[in-house]
Every structure is written in C-alpha cells, then in structure tokens.
Design a protein around this motif. Structure first.
Motif, PDB file in Angstrom:
ATOM      1  N   SER A  86      49.241  42.999  16.513  1.00 48.02           N
ATOM      2  CA  SER A  86      49.190  43.830  15.320  1.00 48.02           C
ATOM      3  C   SER A  86      48.998  42.948  14.103  1.00 48.02           C
ATOM      4  CB  SER A  86      50.480  44.640  15.154  1.00 48.02           C
ATOM      5  OG  SER A  86      50.691  45.503  16.246  1.00 48.02           O
ATOM      6  N   SER A 146      49.313  42.086  30.008  1.00 42.29           N
ATOM      7  CA  SER A 146      48.772  42.637  28.772  1.00 42.29           C
ATOM      8  C   SER A 146      49.624  42.262  27.571  1.00 42.29           C
ATOM      9  CB  SER A 146      48.694  44.163  28.858  1.00 42.29           C
ATOM     10  OG  SER A 146      47.836  44.587  29.896  1.00 42.29           O
ATOM     11  N   PHE A 203      39.551  44.219  26.234  1.00 41.02           N
ATOM     12  CA  PHE A 203      40.250  44.338  24.954  1.00 41.02           C
ATOM     13  C   PHE A 203      39.774  45.575  24.212  1.00 41.02           C
ATOM     14  CE2 PHE A 203      41.044  39.493  24.164  1.00 41.02           C
ATOM     15  CZ  PHE A 203      41.642  39.396  25.413  1.00 41.02           C
ATOM     16  N   SER A 258      41.569  48.602  17.365  1.00 43.71           N
ATOM     17  CA  SER A 258      41.762  49.879  16.687  1.00 43.71           C
ATOM     18  C   SER A 258      42.427  49.620  15.347  1.00 43.71           C
ATOM     19  CB  SER A 258      42.606  50.839  17.539  1.00 43.71           C
ATOM     20  OG  SER A 258      43.895  50.302  17.782  1.00 43.71           O
ATOM     21  N   TYR A 263      44.914  46.582  15.252  1.00 37.59           N
ATOM     22  CA  TYR A 263      45.550  46.249  16.508  1.00 37.59           C
ATOM     23  C   TYR A 263      44.523  45.674  17.475  1.00 37.59           C
ATOM     24  CZ  TYR A 263      48.850  49.661  14.596  1.00 37.59           C
ATOM     25  OH  TYR A 263      49.708  50.361  13.780  1.00 37.59           O
ATOM     26  N   LEU A 264      45.003  44.885  18.402  1.00 34.29           N
ATOM     27  CA  LEU A 264      44.169  44.403  19.489  1.00 34.29           C
ATOM     28  C   LEU A 264      44.953  44.547  20.788  1.00 34.29           C
ATOM     29  CD1 LEU A 264      41.415  43.078  20.178  1.00 34.29           C
ATOM     30  CD2 LEU A 264      42.611  40.876  20.150  1.00 34.29           C
ATOM     31  N   GLN A 265      44.553  45.512  21.592  1.00 35.04           N
ATOM     32  CA  GLN A 265      45.145  45.694  22.904  1.00 35.04           C
ATOM     33  C   GLN A 265      44.401  44.799  23.886  1.00 35.04           C
ATOM     34  OE1 GLN A 265      47.823  47.637  23.953  1.00 35.04           O
ATOM     35  NE2 GLN A 265      47.532  46.598  25.915  1.00 35.04           N
ATOM     36  N   MET A 266      45.112  43.903  24.522  1.00 31.20           N
ATOM     37  CA  MET A 266      44.516  42.927  25.421  1.00 31.20           C
ATOM     38  C   MET A 266      45.039  43.165  26.827  1.00 31.20           C
ATOM     39  SD  MET A 266      44.665  39.469  23.069  1.00 31.20           S
ATOM     40  CE  MET A 266      46.461  39.405  23.121  1.00 31.20           C
ATOM     41  N   ASP A 267      44.159  43.595  27.704  1.00 29.06           N
ATOM     42  CA  ASP A 267      44.500  43.846  29.098  1.00 29.06           C
ATOM     43  C   ASP A 267      43.807  42.827  29.992  1.00 29.06           C
ATOM     44  OD1 ASP A 267      44.231  47.445  28.602  1.00 29.06           O
ATOM     45  OD2 ASP A 267      45.982  46.134  28.374  1.00 29.06           O
ATOM     46  N   ARG A 272      49.704  43.339  23.092  1.00 34.84           N
ATOM     47  CA  ARG A 272      49.111  44.038  21.970  1.00 34.84           C
ATOM     48  C   ARG A 272      49.447  43.300  20.684  1.00 34.84           C
ATOM     49  NH1 ARG A 272      49.988  49.986  19.191  1.00 34.84           N
ATOM     50  NH2 ARG A 272      51.854  48.916  18.419  1.00 34.84           N
ATOM     51  N   GLY A 281      52.977  39.989  17.745  1.00 29.98           N
ATOM     52  CA  GLY A 281      52.703  40.431  19.099  1.00 29.98           C
ATOM     53  C   GLY A 281      52.260  39.353  20.064  1.00 29.98           C
TER      54      GLY A 281
END
Length: 121
Positions: A21, A17, A67, A70, A79-83, A19, A8
């Motif tokens: 994984s 952004s 961030f 989850s 996961y790391l969602q980075m906004d 994300r 990712g």
C-alpha cells in the motif's frame, strides 16, 4: 509538502502473496498517475505497474498475470497485490505518484522511501 508512505513489504516464501500500500498525504490538489517501481541489488530501477487517474493499468511483462495494481482515489492510495511471488521479485519497491500540490502550486513526481520485499525458501 507531499509525502508518499509505503507499507506491506516483508519476507515470504515462493508462491506466497503480499499486498503493498502507498498513501499520499499533504497539500494535494490532485493525484494523477500512480505506480510501483522496484530495484534489486545491482540492477536498475524498473517499472512494475502503473495506473492512471481513470484506472487504466500497465504492467511489466515479468509480473503480468501475477500482480494487480489498484487505487482508491478518495484515500489517495495505490495498492499492489502480488501473487505467486518468485525469488526474482526480491527488491525494494518504491511508490511513485504524479501530484499537483499547493505551496508551491506545481506538479511533480513524488517517491516513497521504499519497502523491502524478500522472496526466498
């Protein structure tokens, strides 16, 4: 025996952004805590975010509110969602997991090889 594979990463502009994984595979008995670390050129590796097996989370102050970490326990994936990415987020991001495995039967920290995130205009 146990392998962590990140995906990712990429290059984005500030404000965009990504994300990340990370999937753990191998002779896994259980996966306990998981987390993301990062290391920028010339700097020390730092904890970005961590998540327990019960989904309790902890974030570095520099990413809190931007961030979200989850996990999917059924897939042994974090996961790391980075906004709202900033240039200072540029680094190699490493997945970490505390894994109980067989052959040998033991618990240890495992690390992925890293995925590069570049934020620049």
């Amino acid at each position: 025996q146990v392998q962590l594979v990140e995906s990712g990463g990429g290059s984005v502009q500030p404000g965009e952004s990504l994300r990340l994984s990370c999937a753990a595979s191998g002779r896994i008995v259980s996966v306990n805590g998981m987390g993301w670390y990062r290391q920028a050129p010339g700097k020390e590796r730092e904890l970005v975010a961590a998540i327990s097996s019960g989904s309790r989370t902890n974030y570095a102050d520099s990413v809190k509110g931007r961030f979200i970490i989850s996990r999917d326990n059924g897939k042994n994936t974090v996961y790391l969602q980075m906004d709202s990415l900033k240039p200072e987020d540029t680094a190699v991001y490493y997945c970490n997991a505390k894994v109980m495995s067989r052959s040998p039967y033991s618990e240890r920290d495992y690390w992925g090889k890293g995925t590069l995130v570049t934020v620049s205009s």
